[in-house]
Design an enzyme around this catalytic site. Structure first.
Site, short mmCIF file in Angstrom:
data_model
loop_
_atom_site.label_atom_id
_atom_site.label_comp_id
_atom_site.label_asym_id
_atom_site.label_seq_id
_atom_site.Cartn_x
_atom_site.Cartn_y
_atom_site.Cartn_z
N THR A 1 1.26 -1.42 -0.15
CA THR A 1 0.02 0.19 0.11
C THR A 1 0.50 1.36 0.22
OG1 THR A 1 -1.64 -1.77 1.30
CG2 THR A 1 -2.09 1.29 1.13
N GLY B 1 -7.65 2.61 -5.28
CA GLY B 1 -9.02 1.86 -4.87
C GLY B 1 -8.74 1.58 -3.53
N LYS B 2 -7.31 1.38 -3.28
CA LYS B 2 -6.83 0.50 -2.15
C LYS B 2 -6.90 2.10 -0.95
CE LYS B 2 -5.45 -1.83 1.68
NZ LYS B 2 -3.94 -2.15 1.09
N LEU B 3 -6.70 2.96 -1.30
CA LEU B 3 -6.50 3.79 -0.48
C LEU B 3 -7.93 4.06 0.31
CD1 LEU B 3 -3.85 6.93 -1.57
CD2 LEU B 3 -3.58 4.65 -0.06
#
Length: 295
Positions: A96, A168-170
């Site tokens: 991440t 998208g991960k954030l």
């Protein structure tokens, strides 16, 4: 089957690499702390002394590391994997680190090296069971080359061009992490107003965050709960989210203050759920102090 260099053997890296070995892929692992690779020899994986050695014959190089600095050092630093990667090698960046860091990494990799960003949603149980949600960004042809490997680890959502998975991960982590701190504040308010923990959790259980409350209920107040998502990593992710453009006076900033306080209290390696009792404790102390100041 792919020849894989898996760089990073932390909490998530070990079960992910194990699954790839069990699926028949040829896996070489590396970690800054070699002891974390101890499982590999018995399982049938190889252990490399440096990232460059791990990547020498790989057609796929996976990074699962703490932050962008670690990724850059492992791929591009002294004895980094980038030194020995052949043209056409795919780097599958699963940490991440945010979309800006992915773009910078693309600019620094040698021409001919392919890059896919694929951070994961989930923690240890999902990594062990191969049920991670993998958010992917990259060119279709590059993503297709990783499909068999990713299928071993979980389900794939291809969000768009390079950097989309990191973006998208954030967004996903923003919701998850702030949910912990909202529940913490709700319980602290309930404490102040004389409600029991079960009273407050019962009310929250019938609210919009009900499913999340039920999922984490057993963690609340459990000092022995094993770390699945460390509080320190969650605080790091909130810093990334703010740097990416989240409202600096909004929920994320408030959540980061709670997590930063917990980090400064020495709780960085504990599960993120510990922030709930930390907030309740600090709030209770604050109220007691204010009452004690009244003459």
């Amino acid at each position: 089957m792919s020849t894989i260099a898996f760089l990073g053997q932390g909490r998530m890296g070990v079960p992910m690499a194990r699954r790839l070995v069990d699926a028949g892929h040829r896996v070489t692992v590396w970690n800054r702390t070699p002891e974390k690779c101890a499982w590999a020899a018995d399982a049938g994986a190889h252990i490399a002394g440096t990232p460059a050695e791990a990547a020498r014959d790989a057609d796929l190089v996976i990074t699962m590391l703490r932050d962008a600095d670690a990724v850059g050092g492992v791929l591009l630093g002294e004895k980094g994997a980038g030194q020995d990667m052949a043209p056409g090698t795919v780097v599958l960046e699963m940490s991440t680190i945010g979309p800006d860091a992915v773009t910078e990494l693309r600019d620094r990799l040698r021409p001919g090296i392919r890059l896919v960003d694929a951070p994961v949603v989930g923690s240890l149980p999902q990594a062990t069971a191969g049920k991670l949600r993998i958010l992917v960004g990259g060119e279709e042809a590059d993503v297709s080359r990783c499909a068999d490997v990713l299928a071993v680890l979980g389900s794939v959502t291809h969000l768009g061009p390079l950097g989309s998975g990191a973006a998208g991960k954030l967004v996903a982590n923003m919701i998850t992490i702030t949910s912990f701190t909202m529940i913490a504040e709700a319980l602290a308010l309930g404490d102040r107003l004389g409600l029991t923990t079960e009273d407050t959790l019962g009310l929250l259980g019938t609210s919009a965050v009900g499913p999340f409350v039920e999922r984490i209920r057993d963690r609340i107040g459990d000092d022995e709960f094993p770390t699945q998502f460390s509080l320190g990593l969650a605080e790091k992710d909130l810093a990334l989210i703010l740097a990416a453009g989240a409202d600096p006076s909004g929920l994320v900033a408030a959540a980061r203050r709670h997590l930063s306080a917990a980090v400064h209290s020495g709780l960085s390696e504990r599960d993120i759920s510990v922030v709930i009792e930390e907030v309740r404790s600090r709030t209770a102390s604050s109220v007691t102090t204010k009452r004690g100041d009244i003459k």
